[in-house]
Design a protein around this motif. Sequence first.
Motif, PDB file in Angstrom:
ATOM      1  N   PHE A   1       0.825  -1.209   0.000  1.00 17.47           N
ATOM      2  CA  PHE A   1       0.000   0.000   0.000  1.00 17.47           C
ATOM      3  C   PHE A   1       0.861   1.261   0.000  1.00 17.47           C
ATOM      4  CE2 PHE A   1      -3.672  -2.619   1.218  1.00 17.47           C
ATOM      5  CZ  PHE A   1      -4.663  -2.002   0.463  1.00 17.47           C
ATOM      6  N   ALA A   2       2.066   1.168   0.568  1.00 20.34           N
ATOM      7  CA  ALA A   2       2.971   2.318   0.554  1.00 20.34           C
ATOM      8  C   ALA A   2       3.563   2.556  -0.829  1.00 20.34           C
ATOM      9  CB  ALA A   2       4.088   2.118   1.578  1.00 20.34           C
ATOM     10  N   GLY A   3       3.348   1.623  -1.763  1.00 17.80           N
ATOM     11  CA  GLY A   3       3.810   1.791  -3.131  1.00 17.80           C
ATOM     12  C   GLY A   3       5.105   1.098  -3.459  1.00 17.80           C
ATOM     13  N   LEU A   4       5.601   0.225  -2.564  1.00 11.76           N
ATOM     14  CA  LEU A   4       6.861  -0.469  -2.819  1.00 11.76           C
ATOM     15  C   LEU A   4       6.614  -1.669  -3.717  1.00 11.76           C
ATOM     16  CD1 LEU A   4       9.884  -0.626  -2.184  1.00 11.76           C
ATOM     17  CD2 LEU A   4       9.322  -2.017  -0.192  1.00 11.76           C
ATOM     18  N   ASP A   5       7.321  -1.736  -4.844  1.00 13.38           N
ATOM     19  CA  ASP A   5       7.113  -2.811  -5.806  1.00 13.38           C
ATOM     20  C   ASP A   5       7.500  -4.180  -5.239  1.00 13.38           C
ATOM     21  OD1 ASP A   5       6.202  -1.005  -7.653  1.00 13.38           O
ATOM     22  OD2 ASP A   5       8.144  -0.764  -8.657  1.00 13.38           O
ATOM     23  N   THR A   6       8.500  -4.209  -4.382  1.00 14.29           N
ATOM     24  CA  THR A   6       8.973  -5.470  -3.802  1.00 14.29           C
ATOM     25  C   THR A   6       8.445  -5.674  -2.386  1.00 14.29           C
ATOM     26  OG1 THR A   6      10.996  -4.347  -3.085  1.00 14.29           O
ATOM     27  CG2 THR A   6      11.059  -5.474  -5.211  1.00 14.29           C
ATOM     28  N   GLY A   7       7.274  -5.145  -2.109  1.00 14.73           N
ATOM     29  CA  GLY A   7       6.730  -5.186  -0.756  1.00 14.73           C
ATOM     30  C   GLY A   7       6.464  -6.586  -0.243  1.00 14.73           C
ATOM     31  N   ILE A   8       6.004  -7.490  -1.127  1.00 11.22           N
ATOM     32  CA  ILE A   8       5.667  -8.848  -0.675  1.00 11.22           C
ATOM     33  C   ILE A   8       6.926  -9.596  -0.246  1.00 11.22           C
ATOM     34  CG2 ILE A   8       4.725 -11.071  -1.377  1.00 11.22           C
ATOM     35  CD1 ILE A   8       2.782  -9.631  -3.176  1.00 11.22           C
ATOM     36  N   VAL A   9       7.972  -9.532  -1.073  1.00  6.29           N
ATOM     37  CA  VAL A   9       9.209 -10.254  -0.754  1.00  6.29           C
ATOM     38  C   VAL A   9       9.827  -9.727   0.533  1.00  6.29           C
ATOM     39  CG1 VAL A   9      11.565 -10.697  -1.520  1.00  6.29           C
ATOM     40  CG2 VAL A   9       9.681 -10.881  -3.132  1.00  6.29           C
ATOM     41  N   ILE A  10       9.966  -8.405   0.637  1.00  2.60           N
ATOM     42  CA  ILE A  10      10.594  -7.817   1.820  1.00  2.60           C
ATOM     43  C   ILE A  10       9.723  -8.036   3.050  1.00  2.60           C
ATOM     44  CG2 ILE A  10      11.334  -5.648   2.871  1.00  2.60           C
ATOM     45  CD1 ILE A  10      12.144  -4.699   0.114  1.00  2.60           C
ATOM     46  N   GLY A  11       8.407  -7.895   2.914  1.00  3.99           N
ATOM     47  CA  GLY A  11       7.515  -8.071   4.051  1.00  3.99           C
ATOM     48  C   GLY A  11       7.533  -9.486   4.593  1.00  3.99           C
ATOM     49  N   MET A  12       7.452 -10.478   3.704  1.00  4.52           N
ATOM     50  CA  MET A  12       7.474 -11.868   4.157  1.00  4.52           C
ATOM     51  C   MET A  12       8.837 -12.243   4.723  1.00  4.52           C
ATOM     52  SD  MET A  12       4.434 -12.865   3.851  1.00  4.52           S
ATOM     53  CE  MET A  12       4.758 -14.557   4.380  1.00  4.52           C
ATOM     54  N   THR A  13       9.920 -11.702   4.148  1.00  2.00           N
ATOM     55  CA  THR A  13      11.249 -11.964   4.698  1.00  2.00           C
ATOM     56  C   THR A  13      11.357 -11.443   6.118  1.00  2.00           C
ATOM     57  OG1 THR A  13      12.252 -11.851   2.494  1.00  2.00           O
ATOM     58  CG2 THR A  13      13.714 -11.560   4.389  1.00  2.00           C
ATOM     59  N   ALA A  14      10.895 -10.211   6.329  1.00  3.44           N
ATOM     60  CA  ALA A  14      10.934  -9.639   7.675  1.00  3.44           C
ATOM     61  C   ALA A  14      10.074 -10.443   8.645  1.00  3.44           C
ATOM     62  CB  ALA A  14      10.465  -8.187   7.632  1.00  3.44           C
ATOM     63  N   GLY A  15       8.914 -10.908   8.181  1.00  3.81           N
ATOM     64  CA  GLY A  15       8.036 -11.691   9.050  1.00  3.81           C
ATOM     65  C   GLY A  15       8.636 -13.032   9.417  1.00  3.81           C
ATOM     66  N   MET A  16       9.232 -13.729   8.440  1.00  3.65           N
ATOM     67  CA  MET A  16       9.801 -15.051   8.730  1.00  3.65           C
ATOM     68  C   MET A  16      11.031 -14.966   9.621  1.00  3.65           C
ATOM     69  SD  MET A  16       7.775 -17.208   7.365  1.00  3.65           S
ATOM     70  CE  MET A  16       6.460 -16.025   7.800  1.00  3.65           C
ATOM     71  N   LEU A  17      11.701 -13.816   9.635  1.00  5.51           N
ATOM     72  CA  LEU A  17      12.881 -13.651  10.491  1.00  5.51           C
ATOM     73  C   LEU A  17      12.531 -13.074  11.855  1.00  5.51           C
ATOM     74  CD1 LEU A  17      15.479 -12.231   7.920  1.00  5.51           C
ATOM     75  CD2 LEU A  17      15.356 -14.546   8.850  1.00  5.51           C
ATOM     76  N   SER A  18      11.271 -12.800  12.108  1.00  2.00           N
ATOM     77  CA  SER A  18      10.882 -12.131  13.345  1.00  2.00           C
ATOM     78  C   SER A  18      10.956 -13.034  14.562  1.00  2.00           C
ATOM     79  CB  SER A  18       9.458 -11.559  13.216  1.00  2.00           C
ATOM     80  OG  SER A  18       8.515 -12.603  12.991  1.00  2.00           O
TER      81      SER A  18
END
Length: 361
Positions: A223-240
Amino acid sequence: MALSMRWLWVAGLLLLGYLLYLLAPILTPFFAGIVLAYLFDPLVTRLTHWRIGRTVGTTLVFFGLSLLLVLAVLALVPAIVDQAVKLVRVVPALMARLQTQLVPMINEHLGMNLDLNLLTQLSMQHAQEIGSVIAKSARVVFGNGTGVVLALANALLIPVIGFYFLRDWPLMLERVRGLLPRSQEARWVGLAQESNTVMGGFLRGQLAVMLANGVTYSIGLTFAGLDTGIVIGMTAGMLSFVPYLGNIIGITMALIAMYIQTGEWTPLLWVLLVFGIGQTLESVVWQPRFVGERIGLHPVAVIFAVMAGGALFGFFGVLLALPVSAILVVLGRHALAQYRASDWYRDASNTPPLHSPPRDS
């Protein structure tokens, strides 16, 4: 006699730990199978209450998991691959921006003569040497393809071993219980039940927190407009599951990717807002709802447990580090209670100090 039996138990546990250490390279599919059986045993048990045999129930569960995995691959992998390619392209774009914007500022204010283009040319000139080093390192790691074959064999063995573990889970637990000393059975069963409550709640809860964080960050960054939002978001979530690691890596990747994509500073505030909201949701909603205080480990202890698990058993050692730590917390809590109830502790507490402080005259 009792003392000798205790030392025998200690020696047996030490020997078992040493064998596990030696067999670590081949234990990955067995650990993964145990995790699968442990996670989905409640579901298979519930199916047996509906008069579905355990073998049939296990087959249905594995079929459902396989179907979900295939659907997830078909739905997410194309988008993830596309975004991963975009993310890889961020690196040369970042180097170009640094060369044209940041490096001139550094050279002007600090009187230096940095040139990233020169570094790039040097890297290209020595690319063949770097490739040779990488090839030699790969041969050391994989040992003429043996490591790759072993990894593929492990991947194929995981569902097979998991199926048998899940099907025979109650029988295995009953056999282990039958090996316990009769006089100590109630005590060990109580410890196992408490460990099961702590570990099961934490393991399932932490997986839910990781998934919730990944979805939150992915939606927010998209929603913030980042094209790679899914990859970065899921990476951050799996490393949390490692404290602060997911946020640090996710924020860094998202800020760099957003700046390269837009070339402006204002959108970076949206990235920080997304991670701020995600961290607040994790602390206020996800962790209390899914995990609570089931493990009670200090963040430094969590980081140590994850690093130790990875050093001993690789990737699945990382995954199993915190559940095993939860069991150790339960055992340590009971050991501490026994120590405080022992005569040695009470006698030590009643013993006057060696050097009494002088009395006031």
